[in-house]
Design a protein around this motif. Structure first.
Motif, PDB file in Angstrom:
ATOM      1  N   ASP A  97       0.828  -1.203   0.000  1.00  0.00           N
ATOM      2  CA  ASP A  97       0.000   0.000   0.000  1.00  0.00           C
ATOM      3  C   ASP A  97       0.867   1.260   0.000  1.00  0.00           C
ATOM      4  OD1 ASP A  97      -2.107  -1.707   0.032  1.00  0.00           O
ATOM      5  OD2 ASP A  97      -2.674  -1.359   2.122  1.00  0.00           O
ATOM      6  N   SER A 141       1.209   5.793  -0.125  1.00  0.00           N
ATOM      7  CA  SER A 141       0.621   7.081   0.265  1.00  0.00           C
ATOM      8  C   SER A 141       0.921   8.155  -0.782  1.00  0.00           C
ATOM      9  CB  SER A 141       1.171   7.536   1.628  1.00  0.00           C
ATOM     10  OG  SER A 141       2.561   7.832   1.534  1.00  0.00           O
ATOM     11  N   GLY A 179      -8.434   1.266  -2.539  1.00  0.00           N
ATOM     12  CA  GLY A 179      -7.868   0.506  -1.440  1.00  0.00           C
ATOM     13  C   GLY A 179      -7.760  -0.963  -1.825  1.00  0.00           C
ATOM     14  N   ARG A 180      -7.086  -1.740  -0.993  1.00  0.00           N
ATOM     15  CA  ARG A 180      -6.845  -3.150  -1.291  1.00  0.00           C
ATOM     16  C   ARG A 180      -8.156  -3.934  -1.423  1.00  0.00           C
ATOM     17  NH1 ARG A 180      -2.131  -4.991  -3.116  1.00  0.00           N
ATOM     18  NH2 ARG A 180      -1.165  -3.499  -1.698  1.00  0.00           N
ATOM     19  N   ASN A 218      -0.982   5.233   4.311  1.00  0.00           N
ATOM     20  CA  ASN A 218      -0.627   4.206   3.313  1.00  0.00           C
ATOM     21  C   ASN A 218      -1.787   3.236   3.131  1.00  0.00           C
ATOM     22  OD1 ASN A 218       2.174   5.079   4.441  1.00  0.00           O
ATOM     23  ND2 ASN A 218       2.641   3.979   2.563  1.00  0.00           N
ATOM     24  N   ASP A 219      -2.654   3.518   2.155  1.00  0.00           N
ATOM     25  CA  ASP A 219      -3.764   2.596   1.882  1.00  0.00           C
ATOM     26  C   ASP A 219      -4.128   2.557   0.397  1.00  0.00           C
ATOM     27  OD1 ASP A 219      -4.935   5.081   1.647  1.00  0.00           O
ATOM     28  OD2 ASP A 219      -6.656   4.655   2.937  1.00  0.00           O
TER      29      ASP A 219
END
Length: 314
Positions: free
Chosen positions: A158, A160, A180-181, A208-209
């Motif tokens: 992930d 940012s 997002g994941r 961080n995503d």
């Protein structure tokens, strides 16, 4: 009275002017307040100066096959610089607007989806560097397909921050979606007046995503991408997953077998000794004197009986 009437008439005539002025002032105040409020709202992802990005990871596309235009066609998901690329994410719907790809819908979870044959991605040399382009509905190697298609990048980890160098911009627009994941749409940014320059983006609060990004455009002649910059570098091949520690079950001790007592044997009495039936005579007499006595009695009786028979015969 006449003068008063004229004054009253003049005042009434001026009232609409004051009302209009007041309304304009009120509207201006409202717009200013709204503008100030909007300025104070932080977007989930903001466009920033690309020079401020960390760029610990950069996808240059120089590690894959490209070549002179029209370059190399990729019908499958491929990896470059520790990131995976394809036309879109599974769950996004693909349609077309003229020669351009159009994406809609939401992926869940975030996995890459290739386009139709000759309508996925291609890489070719542009100047001194290789660039990535999406392939539109007309398909490779049609010049009106190269750069008109969408593309998606899936990161190993992930992020940012994200940025890229755009080539071939002709004043069109590009839509950048950040996911997002789990496929959740974090934010969408529409870039206008595209030109050959660098673009940078940063997540609010440095969170961080951002696991993946998709980009579509409507720029005349299409656009290409180089130097995909991100702050957490990927790894070549699939990243090694961090194992989840598993608590080993406590072993159950094996039951200790209770010894089975051996039965105490019941003593069997030895039989009484029989009188001996033989043996060596001692002192001229046998060990069974009663047998000798009976034998002597029998001999004597027999002799007496024999003598009796002889006398009787005479």
């Amino acid at each position: 009275m006449r003068r008063l009437g004229i004054a009253v008439t003049a005042a009434v005539a001026l009232m609409p002017i004051f009302v209009i002025a007041a309304l304009i002032a009120l509207a201006a105040t409202h717009l200013w307040s709204a503008s100030g409020a909007s300025a104070g709202i932080a977007e989930p992802v903001a466009q920033v100066d690309p020079a401020t990005l960390t760029c610990d990871g950069t996808v240059t596309f120089d590690d894959v096959t490209g070549g002179d235009q029209p370059g190399t066609n990729y019908d499958a998901v491929f990896e470059s610089g520790g990131a995976d690329l394809a036309e879109r994410f599974a769950g996004q719907t693909l349609s077309a607007n003229g020669d351009f790809d159009v994406l809609s819908g939401s992926p869940s979870p975030l996995t890459l989806q290739t386009g139709a044959a000759n309508q996925n991605l291609n890489v070719f040399v542009n100047g001194s560097s290789q660039v990535l382009t999406g392939l539109g509905p007309l398909g490779f190697p049609n010049a009106n397909a190269i750069g008109e298609g969408s593309f998606a990048v899936l990161f190993d980890f992930d992020q940012s921050e994200f940025g890229f160098d755009l080539v071939g911009g002709n004043g069109g627009t590009a839509t950048v979606d950040f996911f997002g994941r789990d496929g959740t749409l974090i934010h969408t940014i529409v870039l206008t007046a595209l030109s050959d320059q660098s673009y940078g983006f940063q997540r609010e609060g440095g969170l961080n995503d951002i696991a993946g990004i998709s980009i579509q455009n409507d720029d005349a002649g299409g656009i290409g991408f180089d130097n995909l910059c991100h702050d957490v570098a990927g790894v070549v091949g699939q990243p090694t997953p961090t194992p989840t520690p598993t608590t080993s079950p406590t072993s159950t001790p094996s039951p200790t077998a209770s010894p089975t007592p051996s039965p105490t044997p019941t003593p069997v009495p030895s039989p009484a000794a029989l009188p001996p039936t033989g043996g060596q005579p001692s002192g001229g007499s046998g060990s069974l004197p009663w047998l000798a006595a009976i034998g002597a009695f029998a001999v004597m009786s027999g002799g007496a009986w024999l003598a009796y028979q002889r006398r009787h015969a005479r």
